[in-house]
Design a protein around this motif. Structure first.
Motif, PDB file in Angstrom:
ATOM      1  N   ARG A   1       0.834  -1.203   0.000  1.00  0.00           N
ATOM      2  CA  ARG A   1       0.000   0.000   0.000  1.00  0.00           C
ATOM      3  C   ARG A   1       0.868   1.252   0.000  1.00  0.00           C
ATOM      4  O   ARG A   1       0.569   2.232  -0.683  1.00  0.00           O
ATOM      5  N   ARG A   2       1.937   1.224   0.776  1.00  0.00           N
ATOM      6  CA  ARG A   2       2.810   2.386   0.858  1.00  0.00           C
ATOM      7  C   ARG A   2       3.503   2.636  -0.475  1.00  0.00           C
ATOM      8  O   ARG A   2       3.554   3.764  -0.970  1.00  0.00           O
ATOM      9  N   LEU A   3       4.022   1.565  -1.080  1.00  0.00           N
ATOM     10  CA  LEU A   3       4.687   1.700  -2.372  1.00  0.00           C
ATOM     11  C   LEU A   3       3.712   2.194  -3.428  1.00  0.00           C
ATOM     12  O   LEU A   3       4.031   3.039  -4.256  1.00  0.00           O
ATOM     13  N   SER A   4       2.485   1.665  -3.392  1.00  0.00           N
ATOM     14  CA  SER A   4       1.466   2.079  -4.344  1.00  0.00           C
ATOM     15  C   SER A   4       1.136   3.544  -4.159  1.00  0.00           C
ATOM     16  O   SER A   4       1.012   4.296  -5.131  1.00  0.00           O
ATOM     17  N   ALA A   5       0.999   3.984  -2.913  1.00  0.00           N
ATOM     18  CA  ALA A   5       0.663   5.378  -2.629  1.00  0.00           C
ATOM     19  C   ALA A   5       1.760   6.311  -3.116  1.00  0.00           C
ATOM     20  O   ALA A   5       1.481   7.343  -3.738  1.00  0.00           O
ATOM     21  N   VAL A   6       3.009   5.973  -2.851  1.00  0.00           N
ATOM     22  CA  VAL A   6       4.126   6.815  -3.281  1.00  0.00           C
ATOM     23  C   VAL A   6       4.195   6.860  -4.797  1.00  0.00           C
ATOM     24  O   VAL A   6       4.413   7.920  -5.398  1.00  0.00           O
TER      25      VAL A   6
ATOM     26  N   PHE B   1       2.471  24.524   4.016  1.00  0.00           N
ATOM     27  CA  PHE B   1       1.193  23.859   4.198  1.00  0.00           C
ATOM     28  C   PHE B   1       1.436  22.365   4.036  1.00  0.00           C
ATOM     29  O   PHE B   1       2.252  21.950   3.203  1.00  0.00           O
ATOM     30  N   ALA B   2       0.718  21.538   4.796  1.00  0.00           N
ATOM     31  CA  ALA B   2       0.830  20.084   4.644  1.00  0.00           C
ATOM     32  C   ALA B   2      -0.567  19.475   4.635  1.00  0.00           C
ATOM     33  O   ALA B   2      -1.400  19.825   5.479  1.00  0.00           O
ATOM     34  N   ALA B   3      -0.812  18.577   3.695  1.00  0.00           N
ATOM     35  CA  ALA B   3      -2.126  17.949   3.560  1.00  0.00           C
ATOM     36  C   ALA B   3      -2.002  16.435   3.661  1.00  0.00           C
ATOM     37  O   ALA B   3      -1.107  15.841   3.052  1.00  0.00           O
ATOM     38  N   PRO B   4      -2.896  15.799   4.414  1.00  0.00           N
ATOM     39  CA  PRO B   4      -2.858  14.339   4.528  1.00  0.00           C
ATOM     40  C   PRO B   4      -3.497  13.667   3.315  1.00  0.00           C
ATOM     41  O   PRO B   4      -4.421  14.206   2.700  1.00  0.00           O
ATOM     42  N   VAL B   5      -2.984  12.497   2.993  1.00  0.00           N
ATOM     43  CA  VAL B   5      -3.559  11.636   1.955  1.00  0.00           C
ATOM     44  C   VAL B   5      -4.030  10.370   2.646  1.00  0.00           C
ATOM     45  O   VAL B   5      -3.285   9.776   3.433  1.00  0.00           O
ATOM     46  N   PHE B   6      -5.260   9.953   2.369  1.00  0.00           N
ATOM     47  CA  PHE B   6      -5.847   8.803   3.045  1.00  0.00           C
ATOM     48  C   PHE B   6      -6.003   7.608   2.100  1.00  0.00           C
ATOM     49  O   PHE B   6      -6.243   7.778   0.899  1.00  0.00           O
TER      50      PHE B   6
ATOM     51  N   HIS C   1      -6.985   5.530   6.622  1.00  0.00           N
ATOM     52  CA  HIS C   1      -5.740   5.766   7.353  1.00  0.00           C
ATOM     53  C   HIS C   1      -4.849   6.738   6.587  1.00  0.00           C
ATOM     54  O   HIS C   1      -4.885   6.784   5.354  1.00  0.00           O
ATOM     55  N   VAL C   2      -4.037   7.499   7.309  1.00  0.00           N
ATOM     56  CA  VAL C   2      -3.099   8.414   6.661  1.00  0.00           C
ATOM     57  C   VAL C   2      -2.011   7.595   5.967  1.00  0.00           C
ATOM     58  O   VAL C   2      -1.265   6.867   6.618  1.00  0.00           O
ATOM     59  N   ALA C   3      -1.947   7.728   4.650  1.00  0.00           N
ATOM     60  CA  ALA C   3      -0.937   6.993   3.884  1.00  0.00           C
ATOM     61  C   ALA C   3       0.287   7.853   3.627  1.00  0.00           C
ATOM     62  O   ALA C   3       1.419   7.360   3.637  1.00  0.00           O
ATOM     63  N   LEU C   4       0.057   9.142   3.399  1.00  0.00           N
ATOM     64  CA  LEU C   4       1.119  10.079   3.043  1.00  0.00           C
ATOM     65  C   LEU C   4       0.753  11.467   3.548  1.00  0.00           C
ATOM     66  O   LEU C   4      -0.408  11.734   3.857  1.00  0.00           O
ATOM     67  N   VAL C   5       1.733  12.342   3.553  1.00  0.00           N
ATOM     68  CA  VAL C   5       1.482  13.766   3.755  1.00  0.00           C
ATOM     69  C   VAL C   5       2.238  14.522   2.667  1.00  0.00           C
ATOM     70  O   VAL C   5       3.419  14.272   2.430  1.00  0.00           O
ATOM     71  N   ILE C   6       1.516  15.423   1.994  1.00  0.00           N
ATOM     72  CA  ILE C   6       2.122  16.271   0.968  1.00  0.00           C
ATOM     73  C   ILE C   6       2.355  17.644   1.583  1.00  0.00           C
ATOM     74  O   ILE C   6       1.438  18.235   2.159  1.00  0.00           O
ATOM     75  N   THR C   7       3.566  18.161   1.453  1.00  0.00           N
ATOM     76  CA  THR C   7       3.900  19.462   2.037  1.00  0.00           C
ATOM     77  C   THR C   7       4.414  20.403   0.960  1.00  0.00           C
ATOM     78  O   THR C   7       5.322  20.047   0.198  1.00  0.00           O
TER      79      THR C   7
END
Length: 262
Positions: free
Chosen positions: A81-86, A208-213, A218-224
């Protein structure tokens, strides 16, 4: 041998059994698994018992064969899931960085806290301390606050109690938010859907930082996004904030967030 190089030999020995099972890709008898790992069956068996107890492997009661257990499967799914999200997010942040002409980073929740895994730099030079591999302070940076606001409270509490926050870029005990302020700060992040840092921890730089779900919420990533205060509009409803929210929402949607589960 230096302190960082020291390990636990028994875990490394046991790891050869897991590696052999992974190479095989199918259930194996004890004798075959031990042979592939280069261990006598009598030595391999106690490791398999312990691995079974924690769910790394399991034994079929009928055939006696060993196979990958539920914990190993869960760890694998988390990694996928993490690799897919990135992978999905990487071209999106490159596009965002080009559109806003500010630096944009991608962070995941790692062993030591918020960890930067991608960084897109703007066309103009900007002084930032963040780089790929950087650990960001949990309460003192926009990236960290976005994680802290949406991670399970017990995860955040454990990270703070273990001192992980002290390892991060931007940590300063003299500026660290006090307990009564933390809840208020994180509530604002949740209400706005963004974390914000204005000239702090880096003077003259806003972020600014935004969460990705993911599909499970669940929080998968944060974009800043970050840039010089003179050109970085830090208003909650600024075009920059709107673009960042939209980018995070689009990636979340691709990860299955908000879809109706059967």
């Amino acid at each position: 041998m230096g302190r960082e190089s020291r390990g636990i030999q028994s875990i490394e020995v046991g790891g050869t059994l897991l590696q052999a099972l992974a190479r095989s890709g199918e259930p194996m008898m004890l004798r075959d698994l031990a042979r592939e790992a280069g261990l006598p069956p009598a030595k391999a068996h106690p490791y398999l018992v312990s691995f079974s107890r924690i769910g790394l492997i399991e034994q079929d009661a009928t055939t006696g064969r060993y196979e990958i257990g539920p914990l190993a499967l869960e760890l694998g799914l988390i990694s996928l899931r993490r690799l897919s999200a990135v992978r999905i997010a990487t071209p999106k942040i490159a596009e965002l960085a080009g559109a806003i002409d500010h630096a944009v980073s991608l962070a995941v929740w790692g062993t030591n806290g918020p960890t930067v895994v991608r960084l897109e730099e703007p066309s103009h030079a900007v002084h930032i301390v963040m780089r790929v591999g950087s650990i960001m302070a949990l309460l003192e940076t926009a990236t960290g606050r976005a994680f802290a606001a949406f991670l399970p409270p017990k995860t955040v509490k454990a990270a703070l109690e273990s001192g992980l926050d002290h390892l991060g870029v931007g940590y300063n005990p003299k500026r660290a938010p006090k307990s009564p302020k933390v809840a208020e700060m994180l509530a604002e992040v949740r209400a706005q859907g963004l974390a914000r840092a204005i000239g702090d921890p880096l003077p003259g730089v806003n972020a600014f930082a935004a969460p990705v779900f993911d599909h499970a919420g669940h929080v998968a990533l944060v974009i800043t996004a970050m840039g010089p205060a003179g050109t970085f509009d830090a208003g909650w409803q600024s075009p920059l904030a709107t673009r960042l929210r939209a980018c995070a929402a689009e990636i979340s949607k691709q990860l299955g967030h908000g879809t109706v589960q059967p």
